[in-house]
Design an enzyme around this catalytic site. Structure first.
Site, PDB file in Angstrom:
ATOM      1  CG  HIS A 157      -4.661   2.418 -14.775  1.00 25.47           C
ATOM      2  ND1 HIS A 157      -3.382   2.525 -15.243  1.00 25.47           N
ATOM      3  CD2 HIS A 157      -5.298   1.580 -15.628  1.00 25.47           C
ATOM      4  CE1 HIS A 157      -3.245   1.796 -16.346  1.00 25.47           C
ATOM      5  NE2 HIS A 157      -4.393   1.213 -16.587  1.00 25.47           N
ATOM      6  CE1 TYR A 168     -11.514   3.737 -18.719  1.00 26.87           C
ATOM      7  CE2 TYR A 168     -10.317   5.797 -18.819  1.00 26.87           C
ATOM      8  CZ  TYR A 168     -10.370   4.439 -19.035  1.00 26.87           C
ATOM      9  OH  TYR A 168      -9.277   3.796 -19.555  1.00 26.87           O
TER      10      TYR A 168
HETATM   11  C1  HEM Z   1     -12.767  -1.550 -22.258  1.00 27.71           C
HETATM   12  C2  HEM Z   1     -11.520  -1.292 -21.957  1.00 27.71           C
HETATM   13  C3  HEM Z   1     -11.096  -0.582 -20.706  1.00 27.71           C
HETATM   14  C4  HEM Z   1     -11.693  -0.556 -19.472  1.00 27.71           C
HETATM   15  C5  HEM Z   1     -12.961  -1.266 -19.039  1.00 27.71           C
HETATM   16  C6  HEM Z   1     -10.909   0.307 -18.619  1.00 27.71           C
HETATM   17  C7  HEM Z   1     -11.217   0.615 -17.294  1.00 27.71           C
HETATM   18  C8  HEM Z   1     -10.630   1.629 -16.550  1.00 27.71           C
HETATM   19  C9  HEM Z   1     -11.135   2.209 -15.330  1.00 27.71           C
HETATM   20  C10 HEM Z   1     -12.394   1.770 -14.593  1.00 27.71           C
HETATM   21  C11 HEM Z   1     -10.301   3.205 -14.944  1.00 27.71           C
HETATM   22  C12 HEM Z   1     -10.452   4.175 -13.751  1.00 27.71           C
HETATM   23  C13 HEM Z   1     -11.171   5.434 -14.246  1.00 27.71           C
HETATM   24  C14 HEM Z   1     -11.374   6.515 -13.194  1.00 27.71           C
HETATM   25  O1  HEM Z   1     -11.941   6.251 -12.114  1.00 27.71           O
HETATM   26  O2  HEM Z   1     -11.032   7.700 -13.463  1.00 27.71           O
HETATM   27  C15 HEM Z   1      -9.232   3.234 -15.907  1.00 27.71           C
HETATM   28  C16 HEM Z   1      -8.155   4.072 -15.867  1.00 27.71           C
HETATM   29  C17 HEM Z   1      -7.140   4.094 -16.808  1.00 27.71           C
HETATM   30  N1  HEM Z   1      -7.106   3.412 -18.019  1.00 27.71           N
HETATM   31 FE1  HEM Z   1      -8.472   2.096 -18.684  1.00 27.71          FE
HETATM   32  N2  HEM Z   1      -9.843   0.772 -19.330  1.00 27.71           N
HETATM   33  C18 HEM Z   1      -9.924   0.261 -20.613  1.00 27.71           C
HETATM   34  C19 HEM Z   1      -9.057   0.481 -21.667  1.00 27.71           C
HETATM   35  C20 HEM Z   1      -7.904   1.228 -21.578  1.00 27.71           C
HETATM   36  C21 HEM Z   1      -6.979   1.466 -22.669  1.00 27.71           C
HETATM   37  C22 HEM Z   1      -7.128   0.960 -24.111  1.00 27.71           C
HETATM   38  C23 HEM Z   1      -5.983   2.252 -22.158  1.00 27.71           C
HETATM   39  C24 HEM Z   1      -4.760   2.812 -22.847  1.00 27.71           C
HETATM   40  C25 HEM Z   1      -4.692   3.153 -24.081  1.00 27.71           C
HETATM   41  C26 HEM Z   1      -6.295   2.524 -20.764  1.00 27.71           C
HETATM   42  C27 HEM Z   1      -5.541   3.288 -19.904  1.00 27.71           C
HETATM   43  C28 HEM Z   1      -5.937   3.731 -18.658  1.00 27.71           C
HETATM   44  C29 HEM Z   1      -5.172   4.633 -17.842  1.00 27.71           C
HETATM   45  C30 HEM Z   1      -3.805   5.241 -18.163  1.00 27.71           C
HETATM   46  C31 HEM Z   1      -5.945   4.872 -16.696  1.00 27.71           C
HETATM   47  C32 HEM Z   1      -5.589   5.770 -15.511  1.00 27.71           C
HETATM   48  C33 HEM Z   1      -6.000   7.176 -15.845  1.00 27.71           C
HETATM   49  C34 HEM Z   1      -5.951   8.036 -14.613  1.00 27.71           C
HETATM   50  O3  HEM Z   1      -4.865   8.260 -14.085  1.00 27.71           O
HETATM   51  O4  HEM Z   1      -7.027   8.486 -14.201  1.00 27.71           O
HETATM   52  N3  HEM Z   1      -7.458   1.890 -20.448  1.00 27.71           N
HETATM   53  N4  HEM Z   1      -9.459   2.276 -16.880  1.00 27.71           N
END
Ligand code: HEM
Ligand code: HEM
Lengths: 181, 374
Positions: free
Chosen positions: B81, B350
């Site tokens: 993201h 995260y």
């Molecule tokens: C094991 C499962 C998942 C992994 C490995 C993963 C991984 C990641 C990572 C690495 C980031 C960046 C975090 C940062 O640097 O702040 C991220 C952001 C994000 N993830 Fe996931 N994610 C997972 C599951 C999900 C799920 C289930 C959702 C929704 C329900 C989701 C929604 C988001 C959103 C909206 C962002 C952006 C948030 C922001 O603007 O900082 N993710 N994710």
């Protein structure tokens, strides 16, 4: 009461073993949680309040030490050993004070809520800066490993004195009371 | 520091007497070896806990390394993201959530919110795609100093049941060195191993994405436990349902512009505040709380607990939201994690992504401050 002077006071021994247990637990929890996906949350939720408890304990312990009479070093220690023991104790106190402060500080700099239990949380102690967070996060790891090394040196020295020099070094800090040393 | 008493001993006589106890010869060697073994065992236990002897265990570090290997590494950006724009507003609670959770955020009243809209993927300069996953991260600042953070997406089901499945998918989707396309055989093998992903993708396909961020529904997907003042808990999944009417893709026509989704979001928020209803869906006995690939059956009780209003928009470069980790386990008292394995894994991963980007120089974002002022 010359025999009593050979052993640390009851409160010093109590604090020593309480902190030994909590600090070793913290080191284990710390290295385990950052390599775990499944247990990360559970462990970090224990890590924060237990770390703050250590910060409180080390302050109490240090003040207690200032107001206590320490038993003299055993005769079996050379002046060099005495100075090494003295400085390693200072190092351990410093690490036990600074490490939890760095933990608190780094979460403050990242503006994470510093949750202890339920809705109870600590106030931030540093300004908001993610660069500062990153530096302190590295320091937190480094200091933890240094703390572990200092513990190993401390543990090894006690084992050596107790088992090889056989000067009953351990009894000085034994959790139970040893009358004749 | 050195207390007087420690310097006192006049120990020349004592010393000679005690020294005789010093071990020598064979038993000395045995004891020295014993000490060595004990010390090595303690060091070994410490390293074991730190994962030094399990080089293939999936850890937060290895997960984020894989994101970087497949997507590239962009200094200062989120590892997933990566492309986004920041917003502010408030949440008006209507008080109906208090019967389910003691969290302060559900008492009647207004709570400030800061958030970030994003598109899934690790490239912060990727062109907007209608098919890309849309994300919304939110931070509610409660009156008692607590925080509630959540990161939601516009998919009605999550494609992966656990972090291993997500990881395997990232590995399988790595572009081939020569064709620059993912290897179809690897992806087919992944899907064969993960039938729950196939089922989730069917559900996802049956929900066509809307025309933009502003009329998207955002799903929390993971189940949580809402704990009331008596300590009883209810399984809950939450959803943000837009007040802006649904518009199908094509009605307005997809633009070829690189940032068309973000530009449209900025234009609409500058025109009027955007609103969503926060809807809680209450799980019943037997509804899975540990599997985000499976939506709960139709007809579950839903509670509208209040409305989210987003009324200002900012580039990442000027907003504090860039530096927030929307960790889904930053929760107020009254909301607890469920047994969903994604939750702890997300929190750990995260944190690793956040720690890396926090220490890097921040490169300019795709959506610049001047894009937002237009
Ligand atoms: C094991 C499962 C998942 C992994 C490995 C993963 C991984 C990641 C990572 C690495 C980031 C960046 C975090 C940062 O640097 O702040 C991220 C952001 C994000 N993830 Fe996931 N994610 C997972 C599951 C999900 C799920 C289930 C959702 C929704 C329900 C989701 C929604 C988001 C959103 C909206 C962002 C952006 C948030 C922001 O603007 O900082 N993710 N994710
Ligand atoms: C004597 C006290 C403490 C010890 C020995 C300790 C030890 C550790 C260790 C060994 C790690 C893992 C480092 C790594 O391998 O990268 C760690 C990480 C961490 N510690 Fe501590 N710590 C202490 C106090 C605290 C306190 C008081 C807090 C916060 C209030 C804290 C918060 C954290 C956090 C948030 C992480 C890293 C989580 C992550 O990166 O995802 N620690 N600590």
């Amino acid at each position: 009461m010359t025999t009593d002077r050979q052993q640390f006071t009851g409160s010093m021994r109590f604090l020593h073993w309480l902190m030994a247990a909590t600090v070793l637990t913290m080191l284990g929890i710390g290295v385990a949680m950052v390599t775990s996906l499944g247990e990360y949350h559970r462990l970090v939720s224990i890590h924060r309040p237990l770390g703050i408890l250590i910060l409180i304990l080390v302050v109490i312990r240090f003040v207690n030490r200032l107001f206590s009479t320490l038993p003299p070093f055993p005769a079996t220690m050379s002046p060099r050993e005495r100075s090494a023991a003295h400085w390693s104790e200072i190092l351990l106190y410093a690490l036990l004070f600074v490490e939890p402060l760095v933990g608190w500080g780094m979460l403050s700099a990242a503006r994470y809520p510093i949750v202890l239990f339920g809705s109870l949380h600590l106030f931030p102690i540093l300004p908001h800066s993610v660069m500062l967070y990153a530096a302190l996060r590295r320091a937190h790891t480094l200091l933890a490993y240094l703390l572990f090394l200092a513990f190993i040196a401390h543990f090894g020295a006690i084992l050596f004195h107790t088992l090889i020099v056989r000067d009953r070094m351990f009894s000085r800090m034994a959790p139970w009371r040893v009358r004749a040393l | 520091m050195e207390s007087k008493s420690r310097q006192l001993p006049s120990d020349s006589t004592a010393s000679t007497k005690k020294q005789t106890a010093l071990l020598a010869g064979r038993s000395r060697m045995v004891r020295l070896a014993g000490i060595g073994v004990v010390i090595l065992a303690v060091i070994g236990a410490f390293l074991y806990l730190g994962g030094w002897f399990s080089p293939h265990k999936l850890t937060p570090v290895r997960f984020v390394d894989e994101f970087e290997r497949v997507n590239g590494r962009y200094s200062g950006f989120r590892r997933n993201h990566a492309k986004g724009v920041c917003v502010r507003g408030f949440f008006d609670s209507n008080g109906r959530g208090t019967r389910l959770s003691k969290a302060v955020v559900f008492r009647i009243g207004r709570v400030p919110v800061i958030g970030r809209f994003s598109l899934g993927g690790g490239d912060p300069h990727a062109s907007d795609e209608l098919s890309a996953v849309r994300g919304l991260g939110l931070q509610f600042s409660l009156s008692d100093g607590e925080q509630w953070r959540t990161a939601m997406i516009n998919l009605p089901a999550f494609p992966f049941k656990d972090p291993q499945a997500f990881y395997d998918n990232v590995v399988a989707s790595e572009p081939d060195r020569n064709t620059h396309q993912p290897d179809p055989a690897k992806m087919a093998a992944f899907l064969a191993n993960n039938p729950e992903t196939v089922r989730a993708l069917e559900i996802i396909k049956s929900h066509a994405p809307s025309s933009g961020f502003d009329n998207s529904t955002f799903y929390g997907l993971n189940a949580f436990r809402f704990v009331d003042a008596q300590g009883t808990w209810t399984p809950v999944r939450w959803t943000l349902v837009p007040v802006q009417p649904y518009e199908a893709v094509g009605a307005t026509g997809a633009s070829q512009d690189k940032n068309f989704l973000f530009d449209a979001l900025i234009a609409s928020i500058l025109q009027h505040p955007l609103q969503w209803h926060l809807i809680l869906t209450l799980g019943q006995l037997g509804d899975p709380t540990n599997d985000a690939t499976v939506p709960w059956p139709e007809g579950r009780e839903q509670v509208d607990v209040g409305s989210l209003t987003l009324d200002s928009v900012e580039s990442e470069e000027t907003s504090p939201a860039r530096d927030i980790n929307f960790d889904p386990l930053v929760l107020p008292a009254g909301i607890s994690p469920s047994d969903d394995p994604l939750l702890s894994a997300r929190s750990a991963i995260y944190s690793q992504s956040f720690t890396r980007r926090a220490g890097e120089t921040k490169e300019p974002s795709a959506i610049t401050p001047s894009d937002v002022r237009k």
